[in-house]
Design a protein around this motif. Structure first.
Motif, PDB file in Angstrom:
ATOM      1  N   VAL A   1       0.852  -1.194   0.000  1.00 31.06           N
ATOM      2  CA  VAL A   1       0.000   0.000   0.000  1.00 31.06           C
ATOM      3  C   VAL A   1       0.887   1.243   0.000  1.00 31.06           C
ATOM      4  N   LEU A   2       0.608   2.164  -0.904  1.00 28.58           N
ATOM      5  CA  LEU A   2       1.391   3.394  -1.011  1.00 28.58           C
ATOM      6  C   LEU A   2       0.701   4.578  -0.332  1.00 28.58           C
ATOM      7  N   ALA A   3      -0.603   4.703  -0.526  1.00 27.49           N
ATOM      8  CA  ALA A   3      -1.306   5.871   0.012  1.00 27.49           C
ATOM      9  C   ALA A   3      -2.800   5.594   0.080  1.00 27.49           C
ATOM     10  N   HIS A   4      -3.482   6.383   0.905  1.00 24.99           N
ATOM     11  CA  HIS A   4      -4.938   6.341   1.000  1.00 24.99           C
ATOM     12  C   HIS A   4      -5.489   7.716   0.607  1.00 24.99           C
ATOM     13  N   VAL A   5      -6.637   7.699  -0.050  1.00 27.94           N
ATOM     14  CA  VAL A   5      -7.265   8.928  -0.539  1.00 27.94           C
ATOM     15  C   VAL A   5      -8.605   9.100   0.168  1.00 27.94           C
ATOM     16  N   TYR A   6      -8.810  10.286   0.743  1.00 28.17           N
ATOM     17  CA  TYR A   6     -10.013  10.582   1.520  1.00 28.17           C
ATOM     18  C   TYR A   6     -10.761  11.753   0.891  1.00 28.17           C
ATOM     19  N   ARG A   7     -12.068  11.759   1.075  1.00 32.15           N
ATOM     20  CA  ARG A   7     -12.865  12.892   0.595  1.00 32.15           C
ATOM     21  C   ARG A   7     -12.691  14.077   1.537  1.00 32.15           C
ATOM     22  N   GLY A   8     -12.632  15.267   0.970  1.00 37.48           N
ATOM     23  CA  GLY A   8     -12.481  16.472   1.772  1.00 37.48           C
ATOM     24  C   GLY A   8     -11.168  16.468   2.522  1.00 37.48           C
TER      25      GLY A   8
ATOM     26  N   VAL B   1      -7.553   3.514  -2.411  1.00 37.82           N
ATOM     27  CA  VAL B   1      -6.252   3.080  -1.924  1.00 37.82           C
ATOM     28  C   VAL B   1      -5.345   2.886  -3.140  1.00 37.82           C
ATOM     29  N   ILE B   2      -4.079   3.273  -2.991  1.00 36.77           N
ATOM     30  CA  ILE B   2      -3.112   3.136  -4.067  1.00 36.77           C
ATOM     31  C   ILE B   2      -2.094   2.074  -3.663  1.00 36.77           C
ATOM     32  N   GLU B   3      -1.924   1.076  -4.506  1.00 32.07           N
ATOM     33  CA  GLU B   3      -1.003  -0.014  -4.216  1.00 32.07           C
ATOM     34  C   GLU B   3      -0.020  -0.202  -5.364  1.00 32.07           C
ATOM     35  N   GLY B   4       1.113  -0.814  -5.037  1.00 26.66           N
ATOM     36  CA  GLY B   4       2.101  -1.126  -6.061  1.00 26.66           C
ATOM     37  C   GLY B   4       3.442  -0.493  -5.771  1.00 26.66           C
ATOM     38  N   SER B   5       4.144  -0.100  -6.839  1.00 25.09           N
ATOM     39  CA  SER B   5       5.454   0.539  -6.720  1.00 25.09           C
ATOM     40  C   SER B   5       5.539   1.679  -7.725  1.00 25.09           C
TER      41      SER B   5
ATOM     42  N   CYS C   1       1.437   0.799 -10.539  1.00 28.21           N
ATOM     43  CA  CYS C   1       0.535   1.129  -9.437  1.00 28.21           C
ATOM     44  C   CYS C   1      -0.914   0.944  -9.876  1.00 28.21           C
ATOM     45  N   LYS C   2      -1.758   0.630  -8.901  1.00 23.91           N
ATOM     46  CA  LYS C   2      -3.192   0.544  -9.125  1.00 23.91           C
ATOM     47  C   LYS C   2      -3.910   1.425  -8.107  1.00 23.91           C
ATOM     48  N   ILE C   3      -4.865   2.199  -8.604  1.00 26.96           N
ATOM     49  CA  ILE C   3      -5.730   3.001  -7.745  1.00 26.96           C
ATOM     50  C   ILE C   3      -7.065   2.279  -7.680  1.00 26.96           C
ATOM     51  N   MET C   4      -7.484   1.888  -6.465  1.00 27.83           N
ATOM     52  CA  MET C   4      -8.687   1.079  -6.307  1.00 27.83           C
ATOM     53  C   MET C   4      -9.677   1.755  -5.380  1.00 27.83           C
ATOM     54  N   ASP C   5     -10.965   1.523  -5.649  1.00 24.80           N
ATOM     55  CA  ASP C   5     -11.997   2.082  -4.793  1.00 24.80           C
ATOM     56  C   ASP C   5     -12.238   1.162  -3.594  1.00 24.80           C
ATOM     57  N   GLU C   6     -13.266   1.468  -2.823  1.00 27.83           N
ATOM     58  CA  GLU C   6     -13.537   0.715  -1.597  1.00 27.83           C
ATOM     59  C   GLU C   6     -13.890  -0.743  -1.865  1.00 27.83           C
TER      60      GLU C   6
ATOM     61  N   LEU D   1       1.105  13.063  -9.448  1.00 28.97           N
ATOM     62  CA  LEU D   1       1.979  14.115  -8.926  1.00 28.97           C
ATOM     63  C   LEU D   1       2.331  13.846  -7.465  1.00 28.97           C
ATOM     64  N   LEU D   2       1.339  13.438  -6.686  1.00 28.98           N
ATOM     65  CA  LEU D   2       1.579  13.189  -5.269  1.00 28.98           C
ATOM     66  C   LEU D   2       2.468  11.974  -5.056  1.00 28.98           C
ATOM     67  N   LEU D   3       2.248  10.928  -5.833  1.00 29.30           N
ATOM     68  CA  LEU D   3       3.117   9.753  -5.723  1.00 29.30           C
ATOM     69  C   LEU D   3       4.549  10.098  -6.078  1.00 29.30           C
TER      70      LEU D   3
END
Length: 222
Positions: A138-145, A157-161, A167-172, A215-217
């Motif tokens: 897991v690389l990062a978590h994305v939250y609303r607001g 959630v962003i996973e991978g390298s 990398c994969k960006i996945m929803d809940e 950009l954030l990654l």
């Protein structure tokens, strides 16, 4: 600049190949929509400037980022015409992790009397810190607001390298909404390496927001 025009000339063939690969992997959406495939070049078109240049499947400039700092606290994602789309800003907060906020348009600067942003964030991104070493990818978590207090209340959630551009960006529900993919192919004797890669966005997910996450990654893991 020569490489930019080279990438433009190659974009159709690159994306045709990627689209063919997606069809083979059944990545075309069930509702008939198709993925948005972007070629991301980790370089600004402005001399002596850091940033990104993003080309769409038609060979047109889709997004760009220009910064004179190596690790800025604020980055502005612009569209091909130079209009500000999103601003990503690092939160000034003590503790572990790397926290960022995403605002619509251009924030520009802080209020003169406070340390709060002049616009409320529409997304917050927190770098994942694993205390115990293991196979946690897991690389990062994305939250609303601006809500990043509840660990399990994330939207994506962003996973991978990121360093490997995989990398994969996945929803809940663990559905993949976007992918960062390294381009391994050799075209006319030129290797893309890690400076040029693909961002594949599923229908219904905002390509601009997907690029903001890139950009954030890059700030977190480069």
């Amino acid at each position: 600049m020569k490489k930019f025009f080279f990438l433009k000339s190659l974009s159709r063939s690159v994306h045709d190949e990627e689209d063919h690969q997606q069809q083979n992997e059944t990545k075309i959406a069930d509702d008939g929509g198709t993925c948005t495939s972007l070629t991301v070049w980790r370089k600004s078109l402005i001399i002596n400037c850091n940033g990104f240049t993003v080309i769409n499947s038609h060979g047109d400039l889709a997004y760009r980022v220009d910064s004179y700092m190596v690790r800025p606290h604020e980055l502005i994602l612009m569209d091909g015409s130079g209009k500000s789309v999103l601003t990503v800003h690092r939160r000034k907060k003590l503790g572990l992790g790397d926290n960022w906020e995403v605002c619509a348009g251009e924030v520009g600067r802080y209020c003169s009397t406070t340390t709060e942003l002049t616009k409320k964030p529409i997304w917050s991104v927190k770098k994942h810190i694993s205390i115990l070493r293991g196979n946690d990818n897991v690389l990062a978590h994305v939250y609303r607001g601006s809500c990043i207090e509840k660990r399990n209340n994330y939207s994506y959630v962003i996973e991978g390298s990121y360093r490997q551009r995989s990398c994969k960006i996945m929803d809940e529900s663990r559905n993949v909404v976007a992918e960062i993919k390294r381009k391994e192919a050799m075209v006319v004797g030129v290797s893309f390496g890690v400076e040029v890669f693909l961002l594949v966005v599923q229908p219904g997910f905002d390509p601009g927001f997907a690029m903001a996450l890139v950009l954030l990654l890059d700030q977190m893991f480069s």
